[in-house]
Design an enzyme around this catalytic site. Sequence first.
Site, PDB file in Angstrom:
ATOM      1  N   ASN A  79      34.007 -76.760 -37.922  1.00 11.74           N
ATOM      2  CA  ASN A  79      33.971 -76.112 -36.673  1.00 11.74           C
ATOM      3  C   ASN A  79      32.519 -75.936 -36.304  1.00 11.74           C
ATOM      4  OD1 ASN A  79      34.926 -74.025 -34.675  1.00 11.74           O
ATOM      5  ND2 ASN A  79      33.491 -72.642 -35.754  1.00 11.74           N
ATOM      6  N   GLU A  80      32.349 -76.052 -34.993  1.00  7.29           N
ATOM      7  CA  GLU A  80      30.813 -76.042 -34.442  1.00  7.29           C
ATOM      8  C   GLU A  80      29.620 -76.508 -35.467  1.00  7.29           C
ATOM      9  OE1 GLU A  80      30.599 -72.094 -32.652  1.00  7.29           O
ATOM     10  OE2 GLU A  80      32.359 -72.676 -31.240  1.00  7.29           O
ATOM     11  N   LYS A 108      34.124 -71.230 -23.311  1.00  4.01           N
ATOM     12  CA  LYS A 108      34.717 -69.926 -22.870  1.00  4.01           C
ATOM     13  C   LYS A 108      34.219 -69.646 -21.619  1.00  4.01           C
ATOM     14  CE  LYS A 108      34.922 -68.668 -27.631  1.00  4.01           C
ATOM     15  NZ  LYS A 108      35.916 -68.100 -28.532  1.00  4.01           N
ATOM     16  N   GLU A 166      38.947 -73.275 -28.134  1.00  2.01           N
ATOM     17  CA  GLU A 166      38.583 -71.986 -28.075  1.00  2.01           C
ATOM     18  C   GLU A 166      38.441 -71.587 -26.527  1.00  2.01           C
ATOM     19  OE1 GLU A 166      35.451 -70.678 -30.696  1.00  2.01           O
ATOM     20  OE2 GLU A 166      36.249 -71.418 -32.426  1.00  2.01           O
ATOM     21  N   TRP A 190      34.538 -62.221 -30.197  1.00  2.00           N
ATOM     22  CA  TRP A 190      36.014 -61.600 -30.661  1.00  2.00           C
ATOM     23  C   TRP A 190      35.883 -60.261 -31.037  1.00  2.00           C
ATOM     24  CZ3 TRP A 190      38.245 -58.941 -34.465  1.00  2.00           C
ATOM     25  CH2 TRP A 190      37.792 -58.800 -35.556  1.00  2.00           C
TER      26      TRP A 190
END
Length: 625
Positions: A177-178, A259, A295, A302
């Site tokens: 991830n990332e 996002k 995402e 979050w």
Amino acid sequence: MYVSIVLLLVVNSVKSSLDRRHIDIDFNEVFQNGRSLPRFWTSTGLCPPAPRESTADFLLSDDSLLNLEIIGSLPNEGLKYVRIHWLLEMIQFSHYDDNKLLFYDFTKLDTLLDKLHEFGLYPDFELMGLPSNVSYEKERSHRFAFFWTDLTMQIASRYLHRYGINYVSNWRFESWNEPDLKSYNVLNFTTDEYISYIASLRLGLDAAGRLLANIHLPLRGPAGLFRKQQSHPFCWTIIMMCNEMPHRCPFDVITFHRKGLGVRASDILESELELINKLWTSFPNMTSFRFSNDEADPIVGWSTPREFQSNMKYGSMLVSTVLQHWSAMTNDTFTNLDSISHDNGFLSYHPFEFSQRTLLARFQMNKTQPRHVQYVAKPVYSTLGILANLGSLASETVDLHGNLSYIISYHRKPFYACAVLCMSNDTFEPLFARMTLNLNFTFLDEHQSQRIGYLVEGLEDGVNDPNALWTYFKKPSYPSKVQFAAMRAIQLPRLLKGPGIVSSENLELEIELRAPWVVTVRLCSKENPVPSRITYMRIRKVNDYEVMIFWSDKSAVAGCIVGYEVWFRTYHTQWRLLNSDFHTPFLFFQFVSNDTIGIKGMYRVRSVDMFGRLGAFSKSNHYEG
Ligand SMILES: *[C@@H]1O[C@H](CO)[C@@H](O)[C@H](O)[C@H]1NC(C)=O
Ligand SMILES: *[C@@H]1O[C@H](CO)[C@@H](O)[C@H](O)[C@H]1NC(C)=O
Ligand SMILES: *[C@@H]1O[C@H](CO)[C@@H](O)[C@H](O)[C@H]1NC(C)=O
Ligand SMILES: *[C@@H]1O[C@H](CO)[C@@H](O)[C@H](O)[C@H]1NC(C)=O
Ligand SMILES: *[C@@H]1O[C@H](CO)[C@@H](O)[C@H](O)[C@H]1NC(C)=O
Ligand SMILES: *[C@@H]1O[C@H](CO)[C@@H](O)[C@H](O)[C@H]1NC(C)=O
Ligand SMILES: *[C@@H]1O[C@H](CO)[C@@H](O)[C@H](O)[C@H]1NC(C)=O
Ligand SMILES: *[C@@H]1O[C@H](CO)[C@@H](O)[C@H](O)[C@H]1NC(C)=O
Ligand SMILES: *[C@@H]1O[C@H](CO)[C@@H](O)[C@H](O)[C@H]1NC(C)=O
């Protein structure tokens, strides 16, 4: 009692201006414009809290497992995938054999994956983290590529053997991830190492697939943020390489993260399109790939509490996000979108029970012996349950003025249709708090000879608002039994009309609603098969007088089902229907008993469809506490 008090409070607090809308839906037109609707929105995700070394403790905790089981309990695989960071931390290095091969202890990871399998969920398995106690420095300097290939192969072949090809070939394997973020690149990959890591994942999956029936296990990645090229070299470099040699690209689906700005649902798609267009311009071969925004949330962070995340605003924004993506997939703007994922599978914590980016509100009941956890479903969870009933074909999203949009999905034979309508003004207050919606469905000749049942369910602001109720109760840390019951009475979609039978060539419905809202109209021909027997009932203890009952339903057309009956008897009493006062459209029910009756006894569940046809009872489940 509490419910009606709060309804009045909420309704009186907003201007009672009224709007009236009329929508005609003609199945002749719908059938002409239908196209295949992939279930591209059925994924959630989460990250275990720091430190990553305690990933196993967190994921195997009671709170986490119950969260996952509830996530897996929407009908029709309403949420199918769970994307989880740091899974490799759950593996433990065991020993080297004489040939210096690495042996691992997979016990903890097995336990988690067994649970996901049991809950009907599929992992988005991020190959991310490091098995504990492995001599990484040694492996890294001597045989970096071998280490990653071998680890990936061991994982994939282990679980292919454990669960079978059908299940595991539907997993989503994904790379780190990332990877460009320092906080995630904990192994300090260099660009060369990163490229080698990715190639190794591909080789490992290929090797496992060859061992078993020669299947291809897809790999997704790079799960990148794709900010400036200088600061995010890993994801841009791998895309550049894929562009140069598309047939040798290790990824089957390109994943990225975009996002919104916390204002409008449309921010998400706009930001995706900006990235995608940039990518396609610079790397023209990439236009032939499928893409996924892993995402696709309204805003980063979050755990930051936000009012809109606690109520119907978030629920209706999520529906808007899905409908907007469906538009883009059908109007040639983003035809090769594979999927979006909502990163909202987290566990909320005190005092932000409702306001963090989660599907459920968690109450940690610290004062009981032993402590226990109570969950209340947030509207966003329930909206995913509404979307779960969408059929396999659909017409394009229709956007009307004043933030009203809808989609009509169906299968033609045997006839089933599901319309989802949504009124969302994003994070803003709606101009019209209350409205009357008139729907007029026109059927075809082919429908005249059939019996068609209908059902209208909805989620409305102020009505389906457990958070407003909790706020009215003055936000108790430990709500009482009565308070939980009141919140749970409004946590799920409410039956607004029906079940009824369509009696002419039109179905005219008038529905009163409080915005923002999401409404679904389900139509089902009696030619659809009767519901199946309920399988796989599970009883989970909550505390001494409460259990959660879960089950599975393999009915051919889940959308024809109105809900489920949960029956109980102690060893001294008759069978009793537990949930006659509740609409139970999802695959769980929380039974709150009392000291006299208790929770020990036998449980059984069956389904009821729109024609009152009953599925067979599940096997009775003896529960001894
Ligand atoms: C980790 O490795 C060390 C030394 O190799 C060993 O002493 C220790 O027992 C290992 N820990 C676990 C949990 O296996
Ligand atoms: C990565 O670099 C950081 C800081 O430079 C260091 O603390 C850490 O030990 C390194 N990690 C590995 C696995 O080498
Ligand atoms: C696109 O892919 C082809 C091979 O399929 C390759 O020959 C071509 O050079 C690639 N284009 C670019 C811009 O790299
Ligand atoms: C396609 O749909 C998206 C999402 O609703 C919208 O932003 C875009 O403007 C539409 N494009 C066209 C060409 O209609
Ligand atoms: C609501 O309407 C505004 C103004 O037309 C628009 O900018 C926004 O994207 C709409 N939101 C939704 C969810 O349809
Ligand atoms: C949405 O909110 C904006 C900003 O408050 C307002 O101007 C607009 O009238 C609202 N639209 C609808 C349809 O509720
Ligand atoms: C519903 O549509 C039919 C035509 O399909 C029309 O005859 C009828 O008047 C409509 N009803 C309303 C209330 O508009
Ligand atoms: C309950 O305990 C947890 C873990 O110790 C803690 O984080 C939480 O704040 C506690 N809840 C309340 C309401 O104090
Ligand atoms: C316990 O529950 C049973 C069944 O609902 C009810 O008949 C009984 O009155 C309850 N007992 C108490 C003490 O509340």
